[in-house]
Design a protein around this motif. Structure first.
Motif, PDB file in Angstrom:
ATOM      1  N   LEU A  94       0.810  -1.217   0.000  1.00 13.13           N
ATOM      2  CA  LEU A  94       0.000   0.000   0.000  1.00 13.13           C
ATOM      3  C   LEU A  94       0.841   1.262   0.000  1.00 13.13           C
ATOM      4  O   LEU A  94       0.300   2.359   0.164  1.00 13.13           O
ATOM      5  N   HIS A  97      -0.289   4.706  -1.364  1.00 11.29           N
ATOM      6  CA  HIS A  97      -1.744   4.746  -1.503  1.00 11.29           C
ATOM      7  C   HIS A  97      -2.304   5.849  -0.605  1.00 11.29           C
ATOM      8  O   HIS A  97      -1.920   5.957   0.562  1.00 11.29           O
ATOM      9  N   PRO A  98      -3.210   6.687  -1.128  1.00 11.10           N
ATOM     10  CA  PRO A  98      -3.709   7.816  -0.313  1.00 11.10           C
ATOM     11  C   PRO A  98      -4.480   7.378   0.928  1.00 11.10           C
ATOM     12  O   PRO A  98      -4.568   8.133   1.897  1.00 11.10           O
ATOM     13  N   ASP A  99      -5.034   6.169   0.926  1.00 15.78           N
ATOM     14  CA  ASP A  99      -5.823   5.698   2.067  1.00 15.78           C
ATOM     15  C   ASP A  99      -5.045   4.753   2.976  1.00 15.78           C
ATOM     16  O   ASP A  99      -5.643   4.114   3.845  1.00 15.78           O
ATOM     17  N   GLN A 100      -3.746   4.677   2.803  1.00 16.75           N
ATOM     18  CA  GLN A 100      -2.962   3.796   3.667  1.00 16.75           C
ATOM     19  C   GLN A 100      -3.021   4.283   5.115  1.00 16.75           C
ATOM     20  O   GLN A 100      -2.767   5.456   5.386  1.00 16.75           O
ATOM     21  N   PRO A 101      -3.398   3.411   6.072  1.00 19.66           N
ATOM     22  CA  PRO A 101      -3.416   3.829   7.478  1.00 19.66           C
ATOM     23  C   PRO A 101      -2.037   4.271   7.943  1.00 19.66           C
ATOM     24  O   PRO A 101      -1.029   3.667   7.567  1.00 19.66           O
ATOM     25  N   GLU A 102      -1.995   5.310   8.768  1.00 21.14           N
ATOM     26  CA  GLU A 102      -0.707   5.847   9.233  1.00 21.14           C
ATOM     27  C   GLU A 102       0.084   4.799   9.997  1.00 21.14           C
ATOM     28  O   GLU A 102       1.297   4.677   9.837  1.00 21.14           O
TER      29      GLU A 102
END
Length: 206
Positions: A94, A97-102
Motif C-alpha cells: 500500500l 496509496h492515499p488511504d494507507q493507514p498511518e
C-alpha cells in the motif's frame, strides 16, 4: 542484486513458509464478522431512531454507547485483519496509496500487540461507562431472571426499569478487570520499549 540461489528455498522450508497462507481463511472469516457488525450497527441505529420519541436521556445515552462499542470493536477487527495479514501472511503493498493507514507504515508484531491492547482498553472503557450509568439506577432492584431477560430482549426494553442485570460485586469486578487491562497494556508497552532499547545497545557494543 539478490543471488537467485540464495533466494530459492528447499522443499521443506518452502512448505513451512507457505503454511502462513493457512491463516487466510481466518482473516476472511473476520471480514464476514465485520459484515455482521455492520448489520448489528444498522439494526441498533434503526431501533434508536424508531424509539427516540419515547426514550429518556439516559436510555438514549446507553444505546449510543452501545453503537460506539460496536464501532470500536469494528476498528479492532480492522486492525487485526489489515495489520495481522500484513505482518504474518503477505505484504499488501500500500506504499503511496492515499488511504494507507498511518500506523500500517511501521507495523510489526510488537506495534500491533500494543495497538490491540489499547483498543481492548477502549472497548472495556465503553463497557465500564455503560455499567456506571446503569449502576446508578440499581437502588435495590431485583436481579433479572432468564424469563425477564428474554421478554425484555424481545421487546427491546431498557432493563433498568423493572430489574437489573448488574450487581455491586459485578460492577466491582468489572472495574478491577478494566484496571488489569490497563496494567497489562502498560506492561506490554514497557517491555517492548526495553527490548527495542536493548537491541541498538547490543549493536553498538559489537
Amino acid at each position: 542484486m539478490t543471488d537467485p540461489k540464495s533466494a530459492r528455498l528447499g522443499p521443506l522450508p518452502a512448505l513451512i513458509f507457505s503454511s502462513r497462507w493457512l491463516q487466510l481463511p481466518l482473516y476472511l472469516g473476520l471480514i464476514v464478522a465485520q459484515c455482521v457488525y455492520v448489520f448489528l450497527f444498522g439494526k441498533e441505529l434503526w431501533h434508536l431512531i424508531h424509539r427516540a420519541p419515547g426514550l429518556g436521556e439516559q436510555e438514549i445515552m446507553l444505546i449510543v454507547l452501545g453503537l460506539i462499542d460496536v464501532v470500536m470493536i469494528s476498528n479492532l477487527l480492522v486492525m487485526v485483519i489489515v495489520g495481522g495479514y500484513e505482518t504474518f501472511v503477505s505484504r499488501l503493498r500500500l506504499e503511496g496509496h492515499p488511504d494507507q493507514p498511518e500506523w500500517l507504515s511501521h507495523v510489526n508484531a510488537s506495534v500491533l500487540k500494543v495497538k490491540l491492547a489499547m483498543a481492548i482498553i477502549g472497548i472495556s472503557s465503553i463497557h465500564l461507562l455503560k455499567t456506571f450509568i446503569a449502576a446508578g439506577a440499581l437502588n435495590g432492584l431485583p436481579f433479572c431472571s432468564s424469563a425477564q431477560l428474554a421478554q425484555m430482549k424481545a421487546e427491546m426494553a431498557i432493563t433498568s426499569a423493572q430489574c437489573t442485570q448488574l450487581t455491586p460485586d459485578g460492577v466491582l469486578w468489572q472495574t478491577v478487570i478494566h484496571c488489569v487491562f490497563i496494567l497489562s497494556a502498560i506492561g506490554i508497552a514497557w517491555t517492548d520499549k526495553l527490548m527495542n532499547g536493548a537491541a541498538p545497545a547490543k549493536h553498538a557494543a559489537h
